[in-house]
Motif scaffolding. Sequence first.
Motif, PDB file in Angstrom:
ATOM      1  N   ARG A  93      59.887  -2.851 -41.939  1.00 23.98           N
ATOM      2  CA  ARG A  93      58.959  -3.977 -41.726  1.00 23.98           C
ATOM      3  C   ARG A  93      57.727  -3.547 -40.928  1.00 23.98           C
ATOM      4  NH1 ARG A  93      56.010  -7.266 -43.099  1.00 23.98           N
ATOM      5  NH2 ARG A  93      56.098  -9.486 -42.705  1.00 23.98           N
ATOM      6  N   GLU A  94      57.925  -2.707 -39.934  1.00 23.12           N
ATOM      7  CA  GLU A  94      56.805  -2.248 -39.104  1.00 23.12           C
ATOM      8  C   GLU A  94      55.766  -1.498 -39.940  1.00 23.12           C
ATOM      9  OE1 GLU A  94      56.231   1.060 -35.672  1.00 23.12           O
ATOM     10  OE2 GLU A  94      57.888  -0.337 -35.374  1.00 23.12           O
ATOM     11  N   LEU A  96      55.256  -1.766 -43.150  1.00 22.06           N
ATOM     12  CA  LEU A  96      54.599  -2.709 -44.054  1.00 22.06           C
ATOM     13  C   LEU A  96      53.547  -3.541 -43.322  1.00 22.06           C
ATOM     14  CD1 LEU A  96      57.665  -3.795 -46.193  1.00 22.06           C
ATOM     15  CD2 LEU A  96      55.771  -2.307 -46.874  1.00 22.06           C
ATOM     16  N   MET A  97      53.803  -3.885 -42.080  1.00 19.75           N
ATOM     17  CA  MET A  97      52.811  -4.627 -41.294  1.00 19.75           C
ATOM     18  C   MET A  97      51.558  -3.770 -41.115  1.00 19.75           C
ATOM     19  SD  MET A  97      53.827  -7.687 -40.611  1.00 19.75           S
ATOM     20  CE  MET A  97      52.971  -8.275 -39.166  1.00 19.75           C
ATOM     21  N   VAL A  98      51.740  -2.490 -40.829  1.00 15.85           N
ATOM     22  CA  VAL A  98      50.602  -1.583 -40.674  1.00 15.85           C
ATOM     23  C   VAL A  98      49.816  -1.497 -41.981  1.00 15.85           C
ATOM     24  CG1 VAL A  98      49.957   0.843 -40.300  1.00 15.85           C
ATOM     25  CG2 VAL A  98      51.635  -0.244 -38.810  1.00 15.85           C
ATOM     26  N   GLY A 100      49.422  -3.846 -43.988  1.00 17.30           N
ATOM     27  CA  GLY A 100      48.812  -5.147 -44.262  1.00 17.30           C
ATOM     28  C   GLY A 100      49.681  -6.101 -45.053  1.00 17.30           C
ATOM     29  N   ILE A 101      50.963  -5.783 -45.225  1.00 18.46           N
ATOM     30  CA  ILE A 101      51.891  -6.675 -45.943  1.00 18.46           C
ATOM     31  C   ILE A 101      52.504  -7.614 -44.907  1.00 18.46           C
ATOM     32  CG2 ILE A 101      53.909  -6.825 -47.466  1.00 18.46           C
ATOM     33  CD1 ILE A 101      51.556  -5.200 -48.659  1.00 18.46           C
ATOM     34  N   GLU A 102      51.952  -8.815 -44.811  1.00 13.25           N
ATOM     35  CA  GLU A 102      52.419  -9.763 -43.792  1.00 13.25           C
ATOM     36  C   GLU A 102      53.340 -10.820 -44.359  1.00 13.25           C
ATOM     37  OE1 GLU A 102      49.035 -11.183 -41.639  1.00 13.25           O
ATOM     38  OE2 GLU A 102      48.384  -9.159 -41.118  1.00 13.25           O
ATOM     39  N   ASP A 103      53.278 -11.050 -45.659  1.00 14.06           N
ATOM     40  CA  ASP A 103      54.119 -12.058 -46.297  1.00 14.06           C
ATOM     41  C   ASP A 103      55.576 -11.604 -46.268  1.00 14.06           C
ATOM     42  OD1 ASP A 103      54.422 -14.478 -48.103  1.00 14.06           O
ATOM     43  OD2 ASP A 103      55.238 -12.879 -49.386  1.00 14.06           O
ATOM     44  N   ASP A 104      56.456 -12.436 -45.715  1.00 16.34           N
ATOM     45  CA  ASP A 104      57.865 -12.065 -45.558  1.00 16.34           C
ATOM     46  C   ASP A 104      58.577 -11.848 -46.896  1.00 16.34           C
ATOM     47  OD1 ASP A 104      57.804 -11.982 -42.801  1.00 16.34           O
ATOM     48  OD2 ASP A 104      58.359 -14.091 -42.572  1.00 16.34           O
ATOM     49  N   ALA A 107      57.378  -8.555 -48.274  1.00 15.14           N
ATOM     50  CA  ALA A 107      57.938  -7.477 -47.450  1.00 15.14           C
ATOM     51  C   ALA A 107      59.415  -7.266 -47.778  1.00 15.14           C
ATOM     52  CB  ALA A 107      57.757  -7.789 -45.972  1.00 15.14           C
TER      53      ALA A 107
END
Length: 153
Positions: A93-94, A96-98, A100-104, A107
């Motif tokens: 998850r970390e 993916l956040m980097v 730019g994938i913020e949608d759960d 992700a």
Amino acid sequence: MLMVVAAMISAAAPVRAQTAEKIKVVVEARSEGLASRNETATRLLAAVRRGLEAMSDVEIVPRDEARRIVWIVAGSAPGVFAASVIVTERYDRETLMVLGIEDDDMAGRMMALQIVNDHQIFTGRDLAALARRIVTALDEGVLAKLRPSTPKG
């Protein structure tokens, strides 16, 4: 004066770095055209595992403990061996956040996938030499990119 020099030398000594976390990988193999391993694939898997286990910064772990999998598909014909080696990674998850994938939901779908990082094909007449070439390629390729870099100074 001697005490001052000793104090200056000890202050200039580099702080010892903490031991870096080992690179955790899973290594799996099967035979070309089969869902299992024949003798060639079993021997190749064992030799590659031994080579990776000899590295001080690599740890072979069960699948649920690693983000990276080294997949080997081994084939052979009279007098020659071949191996297709694919390295995949499961994003966390970390990461993916980097990216730019913020949608759960997105992700969650992406974390279920294995992303291909490397694919190489090896051929040769000697199975042990083939295994050494695979280990060297992993060491100098995918694994080298995962190692912390040393600052140039």
